[in-house]
Motif scaffolding. Structure first.
Motif, short mmCIF file in Angstrom:
data_model
loop_
_atom_site.label_atom_id
_atom_site.label_comp_id
_atom_site.label_asym_id
_atom_site.label_seq_id
_atom_site.Cartn_x
_atom_site.Cartn_y
_atom_site.Cartn_z
N ILE A 128 0.86 -1.25 0.12
CA ILE A 128 0.10 0.19 -0.05
C ILE A 128 0.85 1.32 -0.07
O ILE A 128 1.94 1.37 0.77
N CYS A 170 -10.50 0.20 8.91
CA CYS A 170 -9.54 -0.98 9.08
C CYS A 170 -9.95 -1.94 9.92
O CYS A 170 -10.07 -1.57 11.34
N ALA A 192 -4.70 -0.74 11.75
CA ALA A 192 -3.45 -0.65 11.28
C ALA A 192 -3.15 0.76 10.43
O ALA A 192 -2.29 0.88 9.57
N VAL A 193 -4.05 1.62 10.75
CA VAL A 193 -3.85 3.12 10.14
C VAL A 193 -3.63 3.76 11.08
O VAL A 193 -4.15 3.89 12.23
N ILE A 199 0.24 3.54 7.38
CA ILE A 199 0.10 2.20 7.40
C ILE A 199 1.16 1.51 8.51
O ILE A 199 2.18 1.47 8.20
N ASN A 252 -3.15 -6.62 6.87
CA ASN A 252 -3.03 -7.82 6.03
C ASN A 252 -3.47 -7.71 4.44
O ASN A 252 -3.82 -8.81 3.81
N LEU A 253 -3.19 -6.49 4.19
CA LEU A 253 -3.63 -6.24 2.76
C LEU A 253 -5.14 -6.50 2.32
O LEU A 253 -5.37 -6.94 1.30
N MET A 283 -7.60 -4.69 1.68
CA MET A 283 -7.78 -3.50 0.62
C MET A 283 -9.05 -2.58 1.21
O MET A 283 -9.38 -1.75 0.23
N GLU A 284 -9.64 -2.76 2.23
CA GLU A 284 -10.68 -2.04 2.55
C GLU A 284 -10.55 -0.27 2.47
O GLU A 284 -11.27 0.38 2.05
N CYS A 285 -9.19 -0.12 3.16
CA CYS A 285 -8.91 1.25 3.13
C CYS A 285 -8.77 1.85 1.91
O CYS A 285 -8.98 3.05 1.40
S1 SF4 Z 1 -5.22 -3.00 3.53
FE1 SF4 Z 1 -6.65 -3.70 5.23
S2 SF4 Z 1 -5.67 -4.21 7.06
FE2 SF4 Z 1 -4.24 -2.87 5.74
S3 SF4 Z 1 -4.49 -0.97 6.62
FE3 SF4 Z 1 -6.04 -0.93 4.86
S4 SF4 Z 1 -7.73 -1.68 5.88
FE4 SF4 Z 1 -6.36 -1.98 7.40
#
Ligand code: SF4
Ligand code: SF4
Length: 279
Positions: A25, A42, A46-47, A55, A61-62, A64-66
């Motif tokens: 990311i 998240c 992790a933010v 991050i 854990n990638l 990808m929600e953010c």
């Molecule tokens: S990818 Fe998922 S776990 Fe990683 S910072 Fe974004 S929301 Fe959080």
């Protein structure tokens, strides 16, 4: 086309997002509108707004929600996974351009040969379509890997950064013996080869280092020329966006005058030279 993953760790690399083989990311503070959606969404906490790269990498854990919920695109994913067929389908969209420009595909990185089996299938697909293939490489892999690739490659843009092995090891972290041996092997093959040398102040911008590179290139069978590339800092913000340190922040780019002097020195050694690869 940039392929992720590189076995070297050159501190001046301007594509830090290509060093790691996995997706990452990237945070761009210039696009962030401070909506805080990323921190809300998240699931792993992790933010962290106090971090320059935003991050906490070992918690992420990638998922990808953010990235999906960052409407200003301040968060993005660097690296996608795709099949050979999918990538050839994408490349095929530009086929008219390749034909009209007498061009083709350049595979770069990272180290283009880091994913050598994948690259081999891509190269075969390109040749089946009649496209010219160029590989930009730093040369650090077993000779057998190179042997597989050569029959499908028209041109190597081959990085030679330093002939003195001690200095190479100290700054880049590995011996250059394999790199130089592979350069000789690639240059003697059916493919064309151009040597590329990034000019890094304090590392290889002195007369001795440049002369040694020119002399090495002169001995390579069939080498076309040396392209010297001035060090620049265009990749600096990407390091911060990936949550990494930029080790070169006190190093300025070489002046045009310095680059011209280096070019002249190489030409005097008896080999053609360009600054930046185009003149
Ligand atoms: S990818 Fe998922 S776990 Fe990683 S910072 Fe974004 S929301 Fe959080
Ligand atoms: S969701 Fe995107 S724009 Fe909003 S605070 Fe996070 S990074 Fe910034």
């Amino acid at each position: 086309m940039f392929l992720k993953g590189c076995p070297l760790d050159c501190p001046w690399c301007s594509n830090p997002e290509s060093k790691d083989k996995d997706p990452q990311i990237m945070f761009n503070p210039n696009l962030c509108i401070d909506c805080k959606k990323c921190i809300e969404i998240c699931p792993n906490n992790a933010v962290d707004f106090n971090l320059r790269g935003r991050i906490v990498r070992d918690k992420c854990n990638l998922c990808m929600e953010c990235v999906d919920h960052c409407y200003s695109k301040a968060l993005s994913i660097e690296g996608i996974e795709g099949s050979v067929e999918e990538l050839l389908f994408e490349l095929n969209k530009d086929r008219i351009h390749y034909r009209r420009s007498n061009g083709g595909i350049t595979f770069s990185g990272g180290e283009a040969l880091y994913q050598s089996d994948f690259l081999l299938e891509l190269l075969k697909g390109c040749k089946a379509n009649g496209w010219h293939t160029t590989i930009e490489t730093a040369g650090y892999y077993p000779k057998e890997t190179l042997e597989k690739i050569i029959p499908w490659t028209d041109l190597f843009l081959y990085d030679i950064k330093m002939i003195d092995d001690g200095k190479h090891k100290k700054v880049i972290g590995v011996s250059n013996k394999r790199i130089l041996a592979n350069a000789k092997f690639a240059a003697a093959s059916s493919a064309d080869l151009v040597v590329r040398t990034p000019i890094i102040p304090g590392f290889n911008d002195d007369k001795e280092s440049v002369s040694e590179i020119a002399e090495f290139a002169l001995d390579l069978k069939g080498v076309k020329r040396i392209d010297i590339l001035p060090y620049h800092r265009l990749g600096e913000d990407k390091y911060y966006g990936l949550g990494q340190k930029y080790q070169m922040k006190d190093i300025e780019s070489p002046s045009n005058e310095k680059m011209e002097q280096i070019k002249e020195l190489i030409i005097k050694k008896g080999i053609d030279c360009t600054i930046g690869g185009v003149e």
